[in-house]
Design an enzyme around this catalytic site. Structure first.
Site, PDB file in Angstrom:
ATOM      1  CB  VAL A  98      21.224 -33.604  25.936  1.00  0.00           C
ATOM      2  CG1 VAL A  98      22.224 -34.318  26.835  1.00  0.00           C
ATOM      3  CG2 VAL A  98      21.289 -32.099  26.155  1.00  0.00           C
ATOM      4  CD  GLU A  99      19.953 -39.166  26.975  1.00  0.00           C
ATOM      5  OE1 GLU A  99      20.711 -40.011  26.461  1.00  0.00           O
ATOM      6  OE2 GLU A  99      19.841 -39.042  28.204  1.00  0.00           O
TER       7      GLU A  99
END
Length: 187
Positions: A98-99
Site C-alpha cells: 500500500v505504502e
C-alpha cells in the site's frame, strides 16, 4: 516507577546518550528494535519456517519485483524484521504494498521515504544521523519498530495502530486498505 518511552528504549539500545522524549509510553513487552540484532542465530526449524514462508510469498511478489534474487533478499529481510518486532510478516508486506508498491526509493508528497514510507523525523527521534531510510534494512527496521510500538499502544488493535502509523488516527480508510490488501494478497 514510570515506563520508558519508545525513544528512550531505542536510544539506550544504541548508546546514544540522553533519550529523546516520545509522546507515548512504551509497553513493557516491546523491546528495542533499532539495534543490529537480526544477525542472531536461527535454529534449523526457524530457518525452515522462513524458507517455507518465503516460497509462499515469492509468486505474489514477482508482480512487483522481477529479479528472483532481489525478491528472496527482500522477503528474508521482511520476515526477519517482522519477526523481530513480533509482527505478522504478511502484514508488513501488505503495508509495503500500500505504502510504496515495493519501491525502495519511493518518496511521498509528505516526505515519507522508502518501502514502509517512514517520515524522516523518526531518525532524529529514534536513530542515528547517518541512517538512510532508502536502505531497505534500515527502512524495514524503522517501519517495523514504529508499527510494533503503535500496535502495543493500541493493545493489539490493528485498525488503530495502522491509523497511527499513517497519521490518520480516527479515520479508517487507510487501515481498511492495508487490512484488505493483507487479506486479499498476502495470506
Amino acid at each position: 516507577m514510570s515506563r520508558p518511552t519508545l525513544a528512550a528504549c531505542l536510544a539506550a539500545s544504541l548508546f546514544l546518550g540522553p533519550p529523546v522524549k516520545a509522546e507515548e509510553p512504551l509497553p513493557g513487552p516491546l523491546r528495542p528494535t533499532l539495534a543490529d540484532t537480526h544477525q542472531r542465530h536461527q535454529t534449523p526449524q526457524q530457518q525452515w519456517l522462513m524458507r517455507q514462508w518465503r516460497q509462499r510469498m515469492d509468486t505474489d511478489l514477482a508482480d512487483f519485483i522481477s529479479e528472483p534474487a532481489e525478491r528472496r533478499k527482500l522477503l528474508t529481510q521482511v520476515y526477519q524484521e517482522a519477526r523481530l518486532a513480533r509482527l505478522p510478516p504478511e502484514l508488513v508486506l501488505a503495508l509495503i504494498h500500500v505504502e510504496s508498491g515495493f519501491d525502495k526509493q519511493a518518496v511521498s508528497s509528505a516526505g515519507a521515504v522508502g518501502l514502509m514510507q517512514v517520515m524522516p523525523f523518526w531518525i532524529k527521534e529514534l536513530g542515528l544521523p547517518m541512517d538512510d531510510l532508502t536502505n531497505p534494512n534500515r527502512n524495514l527496521r524503522y517501519g517495523c519498530t514504529i508499527l510494533a510500538h503503535y500496535l502495543a499502544v493500541e493493545q493489539g488493535d490493528f485498525t488503530r495502530a495502522l491509523a497511527r502509523y499513517n497519521g490518520s488516527l480516527g479515520k479508517t480508510w487507510y487501515p481498511e486498505r492495508v487490512l484488505r490488501t493483507w487479506r486479499d494478497h498476502w495470506r
